[in-house]
Design an enzyme around this catalytic site. Structure first.
Site, short mmCIF file in Angstrom:
data_model
loop_
_atom_site.label_atom_id
_atom_site.label_comp_id
_atom_site.label_asym_id
_atom_site.label_seq_id
_atom_site.Cartn_x
_atom_site.Cartn_y
_atom_site.Cartn_z
N THR A 57 -5.88 -1.27 5.78
CA THR A 57 -4.87 -1.70 6.76
C THR A 57 -5.23 -1.28 8.18
O THR A 57 -5.96 -0.29 8.37
CB THR A 57 -3.51 -1.06 6.38
OG1 THR A 57 -2.60 -1.25 7.44
CG2 THR A 57 -3.64 0.44 6.13
N ASP A 58 -4.67 -1.99 9.16
CA ASP A 58 -4.87 -1.58 10.56
C ASP A 58 -4.07 -0.33 10.89
O ASP A 58 -4.28 0.29 11.93
CB ASP A 58 -4.51 -2.73 11.52
CG ASP A 58 -3.05 -3.20 11.40
OD1 ASP A 58 -2.32 -2.70 10.52
OD2 ASP A 58 -2.66 -4.07 12.20
N GLU A 59 -3.15 0.06 9.99
CA GLU A 59 -2.32 1.22 10.28
C GLU A 59 -3.12 2.52 10.31
O GLU A 59 -2.66 3.53 10.83
CB GLU A 59 -1.16 1.32 9.26
CG GLU A 59 -0.26 0.11 9.33
CD GLU A 59 1.02 0.26 8.54
OE1 GLU A 59 1.53 1.38 8.40
OE2 GLU A 59 1.52 -0.77 8.05
N TYR A 113 1.67 6.76 4.07
CA TYR A 113 0.99 5.54 3.60
C TYR A 113 -0.35 5.36 4.32
O TYR A 113 -1.41 5.24 3.68
CB TYR A 113 1.87 4.31 3.82
CG TYR A 113 1.11 3.00 3.74
CD1 TYR A 113 0.56 2.56 2.54
CD2 TYR A 113 0.91 2.20 4.87
CE1 TYR A 113 -0.17 1.36 2.46
CE2 TYR A 113 0.20 1.01 4.81
CZ TYR A 113 -0.34 0.60 3.60
OH TYR A 113 -1.05 -0.58 3.53
N LYS A 126 -4.30 5.54 2.95
CA LYS A 126 -5.27 4.45 3.08
C LYS A 126 -6.50 4.94 3.86
O LYS A 126 -7.63 4.61 3.53
CB LYS A 126 -4.65 3.24 3.79
CG LYS A 126 -3.54 2.54 3.03
CD LYS A 126 -3.98 1.94 1.70
CE LYS A 126 -4.86 0.73 1.86
NZ LYS A 126 -5.13 0.07 0.55
N1 LIG Z 1 0.98 -6.61 2.92
C1 LIG Z 1 0.42 -6.30 4.07
O1 LIG Z 1 0.90 -6.75 5.13
C2 LIG Z 1 -0.82 -5.46 4.12
C3 LIG Z 1 -1.37 -5.19 5.39
C4 LIG Z 1 -2.52 -4.41 5.45
C5 LIG Z 1 -3.12 -3.95 4.28
N2 LIG Z 1 -2.56 -4.21 3.08
C6 LIG Z 1 -3.23 -3.68 1.88
O2 LIG Z 1 -3.46 -4.76 1.00
C7 LIG Z 1 -3.34 -4.35 -0.36
C8 LIG Z 1 -2.35 -5.22 -1.09
O3 LIG Z 1 -1.11 -5.15 -0.41
P1 LIG Z 1 0.17 -5.93 -0.95
O4 LIG Z 1 1.05 -6.19 0.20
O5 LIG Z 1 -0.26 -7.05 -1.83
O6 LIG Z 1 0.83 -4.80 -1.84
P2 LIG Z 1 1.91 -4.93 -3.01
O7 LIG Z 1 2.72 -3.69 -2.97
O8 LIG Z 1 2.60 -6.24 -2.95
O9 LIG Z 1 1.01 -4.94 -4.35
C9 LIG Z 1 0.28 -3.82 -4.75
C10 LIG Z 1 -0.04 -3.96 -6.23
O10 LIG Z 1 -0.82 -2.80 -6.60
C11 LIG Z 1 -0.35 -2.36 -7.88
N3 LIG Z 1 -0.61 -0.91 -7.99
C12 LIG Z 1 -0.05 0.08 -7.26
N4 LIG Z 1 -0.51 1.27 -7.69
C13 LIG Z 1 -1.37 1.01 -8.70
C14 LIG Z 1 -2.16 1.84 -9.56
N5 LIG Z 1 -2.13 3.16 -9.48
N6 LIG Z 1 -2.95 1.23 -10.49
C15 LIG Z 1 -2.98 -0.13 -10.60
N7 LIG Z 1 -2.23 -0.94 -9.84
C16 LIG Z 1 -1.44 -0.37 -8.90
C17 LIG Z 1 1.13 -2.67 -7.89
O11 LIG Z 1 1.64 -2.77 -9.21
C18 LIG Z 1 1.18 -4.00 -7.13
O12 LIG Z 1 1.09 -5.10 -8.03
C19 LIG Z 1 -2.95 -2.87 -0.31
O13 LIG Z 1 -4.09 -2.09 -0.50
C20 LIG Z 1 -2.39 -2.69 1.10
O14 LIG Z 1 -2.60 -1.37 1.54
C21 LIG Z 1 -1.41 -4.95 2.98
#
Ligand SMILES: NC(=O)c1ccc[n+]([C@@H]2O[C@H](COP(=O)([O-])OP(=O)(O)OC[C@H]3O[C@@H](n4cnc5c(N)ncnc54)[C@H](O)[C@@H]3O)[C@@H](O)[C@H]2O)c1
Length: 333
Positions: A133-135, A158, A162
């Protein structure tokens, strides 16, 4: 190609699996997901009959299980998305974030390192793509952008978790020469995001004619990236990115939270038109800001554009409308 996608029952992971299977007919995908509260496999129900898609419920923190799965499936590549992802939850209880995001990343990375160190994988080009993430870069004031050179300064549990996982992935390249790439993206929006995130919350509250909560005065700025654009970027980085590199992925699309919320209300006025006194904006309600709420994130995505020729789409209104229509049909069914 045998590909593992972790976190494939979540928002971005599920969109990614659908996209990758459609665009890579020779790929087999194994989705590894713990199925936390944030997951929902129903979005992937069309894949039930596909012999190119497999699912395994696993907690990446469980090293023995991860070992068994990696040894047995023998992936040629990993898209690692599994994570606890909600900042507010990380403030209330950081531990699962450290476990899943740091330890979980270590476990899958380490098992791949061991597998890909074997003779049979020496020339395979097997690659680990870590989605972050950009965070991790902290916050910006009114000016400037995060580049891949911006020093890390995470502010929430969080983003700290990351950042920790990004550092482990980087070390695996520097220490072991493992083929890894990391992406840091901005806020995603699109279909199938968990109901707790900003855009689904606004739509849900509006449709139910409940107050739409906005932190502080809604002045915080985010750069919004359509999830389907993100998927094309991830595929591009996986296939063409340089090993050991980081690529920032953004939408070139900055909005103050309050502007975004007003936009959503306007679209709901047009599409649904049942807001109080004819306007959903009347439901906007400012609430106490959360601690450590970063003021602004904005991505400079010129590296991925110049090196890999990727750019986000520009029709924000169209993509936001598509997103809103998807949630309207979900909440009304
Ligand atoms: N959504 C955003 O805007 C955003 C922005 C920047 C980065 N990200 C990154 O992208 C990735 C996906 O984000 P998202 O929004 O789809 O998240 P989300 O919360 O919708 O989905 C995360 C998934 O990971 C699974 N998970 C969590 N812990 C786990 C573990 N210990 N073992 C196996 N599975 C596990 C959960 O069950 C879930 O299905 C993350 O790594 C997040 O940090 C997301």
């Amino acid at each position: 190609m045998k590909i593992i996608v972790t976190g494939g029952a979540g928002f971005i992971g599920s969109n990614l699996i659908l996209y990758l299977l459609e665009n890579n007919p020779e790929w087999q995908i194994l989705n590894l997901d713990k199925l936390t509260y944030a997951s929902d496999l129903s979005y992937l129900k069309t894949l039930k009959s596909s012999d190119r898609y497999h699912f395994k419920k696993v907690d990446l923190v469980d090293r023995k299980e991860v070992n068994k799965i990696v040894k047995h499936f023998k992936p040629d590549g990993v898209f690692h998305l599994a994570a606890e992802s909600h900042v507010d939850n990380s403030i209330k209880g950081p531990e699962p974030f450290i476990q899943s995001n740091v330890v979980g990343t270590f476990n899958i990375l380490e098992e791949c390192r061991v597998l890909w160190g074997r003779e049979e994988f020496q020339e395979s080009g097997a690659r680990f793509l870590h989605v972050s993430t950009d965070e991790v870069y902290g916050e910006l004031d009114d000016e400037g952008y995060f580049t891949e050179e911006t020093p890390y300064a995470p502010n929430s549990p969080y983003s700290a978790s990351k950042a920790g996982s990004d550092m482990i992935v980087r070390a695996y390249y520097k220490t072991y020469g493992m083929d890894v790439v990391t992406t840091n993206c901005s806020n995603n929006y699109g279909p199938h995001q968990h109901d707790e995130k900003l855009i689904p919350v606004v739509i849900q509250k509006a449709i139910n004619k409940e107050p739409i909560p906005v932190y502080g005065k809604g002045e915080n700025v985010r750069d919004w990236l359509f999830v389907k654009d993100h998927c094309t970027a991830l595929e591009r980085v996986f296939k063409q990115g340089r090993a050991g590199e980081t690529y920032n992925i953004g939408g070139n699309n900055e909005w103050k939270n309050i502007e975004l919320v007003r936009n959503i209300c306007e679209i709901l006025n047009e599409e649904v038109g049942e807001g109080p006194e004819g306007d959903y904006k009347n439901l906007i309600s400012f609430v106490t800001d959360r601690p450590g709420h970063d003021f602004r994130y904005a991505i400079d995505a010129s590296k991925i554009k110049n090196e890999l020729g990727w750019e986000p789409s520009t029709d924000f209104d169209g993509m936001l409308r598509e997103t809103i229509l998807w949630y309207i049909s979900k909440y009304r069914s």
